[in-house]
Motif scaffolding. Structure first.
Motif, PDB file in Angstrom:
ATOM      1  N   GLY A 108      35.105  34.671  40.654  1.00 39.62           N
ATOM      2  CA  GLY A 108      35.250  35.478  41.855  1.00 39.62           C
ATOM      3  C   GLY A 108      35.897  36.831  41.626  1.00 39.62           C
ATOM      4  O   GLY A 108      35.484  37.587  40.734  1.00 39.62           O
ATOM      5  N   SER A 109      36.907  37.132  42.421  1.00 40.47           N
ATOM      6  CA  SER A 109      37.489  38.476  42.379  1.00 40.47           C
ATOM      7  C   SER A 109      38.198  38.731  41.056  1.00 40.47           C
ATOM      8  O   SER A 109      38.264  39.856  40.577  1.00 40.47           O
ATOM      9  N   LYS A 110      38.720  37.663  40.429  1.00 39.23           N
ATOM     10  CA  LYS A 110      39.391  37.838  39.150  1.00 39.23           C
ATOM     11  C   LYS A 110      38.388  38.288  38.081  1.00 39.23           C
ATOM     12  O   LYS A 110      38.677  39.158  37.257  1.00 39.23           O
ATOM     13  N   LEU A 111      37.207  37.693  38.136  1.00 35.45           N
ATOM     14  CA  LEU A 111      36.132  38.059  37.212  1.00 35.45           C
ATOM     15  C   LEU A 111      35.687  39.500  37.484  1.00 35.45           C
ATOM     16  O   LEU A 111      35.553  40.310  36.556  1.00 35.45           O
ATOM     17  N   ASN A 112      35.480  39.819  38.755  1.00 37.14           N
ATOM     18  CA  ASN A 112      35.053  41.182  39.116  1.00 37.14           C
ATOM     19  C   ASN A 112      36.079  42.220  38.682  1.00 37.14           C
ATOM     20  O   ASN A 112      35.729  43.272  38.166  1.00 37.14           O
ATOM     21  N   ASN A 113      37.353  41.910  38.900  1.00 39.00           N
ATOM     22  CA  ASN A 113      38.401  42.856  38.527  1.00 39.00           C
ATOM     23  C   ASN A 113      38.456  43.066  37.023  1.00 39.00           C
ATOM     24  O   ASN A 113      38.611  44.193  36.556  1.00 39.00           O
ATOM     25  N   THR A 114      38.327  41.982  36.284  1.00 31.73           N
ATOM     26  CA  THR A 114      38.369  42.078  34.819  1.00 31.73           C
ATOM     27  C   THR A 114      37.227  42.954  34.321  1.00 31.73           C
ATOM     28  O   THR A 114      37.411  43.863  33.508  1.00 31.73           O
ATOM     29  N   ARG A 115      36.037  42.696  34.860  1.00 30.62           N
ATOM     30  CA  ARG A 115      34.853  43.459  34.461  1.00 30.62           C
ATOM     31  C   ARG A 115      35.034  44.939  34.823  1.00 30.62           C
ATOM     32  O   ARG A 115      34.802  45.830  34.013  1.00 30.62           O
ATOM     33  N   ASN A 116      35.475  45.167  36.018  1.00 25.72           N
ATOM     34  CA  ASN A 116      35.612  46.529  36.534  1.00 25.72           C
ATOM     35  C   ASN A 116      36.674  47.323  35.783  1.00 25.72           C
ATOM     36  O   ASN A 116      36.540  48.518  35.569  1.00 25.72           O
TER      37      ASN A 116
END
Ligand code: ADP
Ligand code: MG
Length: 233
Positions: free
Chosen positions: A78-86
């Motif tokens: 979720g958002s943790k994955l998106n934040n890491t990628r971003n």
């Protein structure tokens, strides 16, 4: 030895099921060190884009492990994955993926918007990135009105705006004429050498691959060669 920025262990990826089942990655393993420039080469259909999508956490492998600076990425959701990628990655794809009707600046600051950076700071950093790519004068133009080379420079500005640790480039010069392609290549290698950004380039262009520190050759979903650049004597 320091922890590699990416550790890839026995990664497999299959598309479809039953008769349509296709094994695009058949167990690939390697490490990438921070600051390296790595070309992933191979014929069309060999699994290059699949591998890059998995490395960039845009797609999950069916099995195997990807560690980002020692952390198992499988636990990111979720958002943790998106934040890491971003926060960690910048993307430069052949197809640009710009929103044509938005201004060049709006396109470039999108990752900052996603990261929740305030408006004034977004603009300041967006303009700085555009200046770095010699595009500040196009900030207010609609992206659709840029030339191919300008579009790819805008994409690189967007990839840079978050100070990424890794830039993933999939056929970054594929839609450009050779002169413009050479300019885009030079920019990517300057970012790698002068800013220490790890560069992972998927390409079937052997000349581009030859400029990288290292060349990983993939065939039918398997690595058949992984070697450092030969320095002429
Ligand atoms: P490359 O980037 O080296 O050209 P890809 O990683 O895009 O190769 O594709 C590897 C193989 O997986 C190809 O045979 C392709 O047809 C197949 N493939 C890729 N994406 C999908 C998908 N979403 N569904 C089914 N097959 C796919
Ligand atoms: Mg591809």
């Amino acid at each position: 030895m320091t922890t590699p920025i990416l550790h890839v262990d026995n990664v497999r990826k299959t598309y479809g099921r039953g008769q349509n089942r296709f094994e695009a990655l058949k167990g690939v393993s390697f490490d990438i060190r921070e600051g390296e420039s790595v070309a992933i080469v191979g014929k069309s259909g060999s699994g290059k884009s699949t591998l890059m999508h998995v490395l960039a956490l845009l797609d999950a492998p069916d099995s195997g492990q990807i560690l980002l600076e020692g952390t198992d990425t499988a636990v990111l959701r979720g958002s943790k994955l998106n934040n890491t990628r971003n926060k960690t990655f910048g993307f430069v794809f052949q197809q640009f993926f710009l929103t044509g009707n938005n201004s060049v600046l709006e396109n470039v600051i999108l990752p900052l918007k996603i990261a929740g950076i305030r408006r004034g700071e977004r603009k300041r950093r967006g303009i700085a990135a555009l200046e770095q790519l010699d595009l500040a004068d196009k900030a207010k133009n609609k992206a659709v009105n840029l030339s191919g080379g300008q579009k790819q420079r805008a994409v690189i500005a967007r990839a840079l705006v978050n100070n990424p640790r890794i830039i993933f480039a999939d056929e970054p010069t594929g839609n450009l004429d050779s002169n413009t392609g050479a300019v885009v290549e030079d920019i990517l290698f300057t970012l790698n050498r002068e800013h220490g950004i790890t560069l992972i380039v998927v390409t079937h262009d052997e000349d581009l691959a030859a400029r990288c520190d290292r060349r990983i050759v993939i065939k039918d979903g398997q690595i058949i060669d992984d070697s450092a650049k030969q320095v002429a004597a």
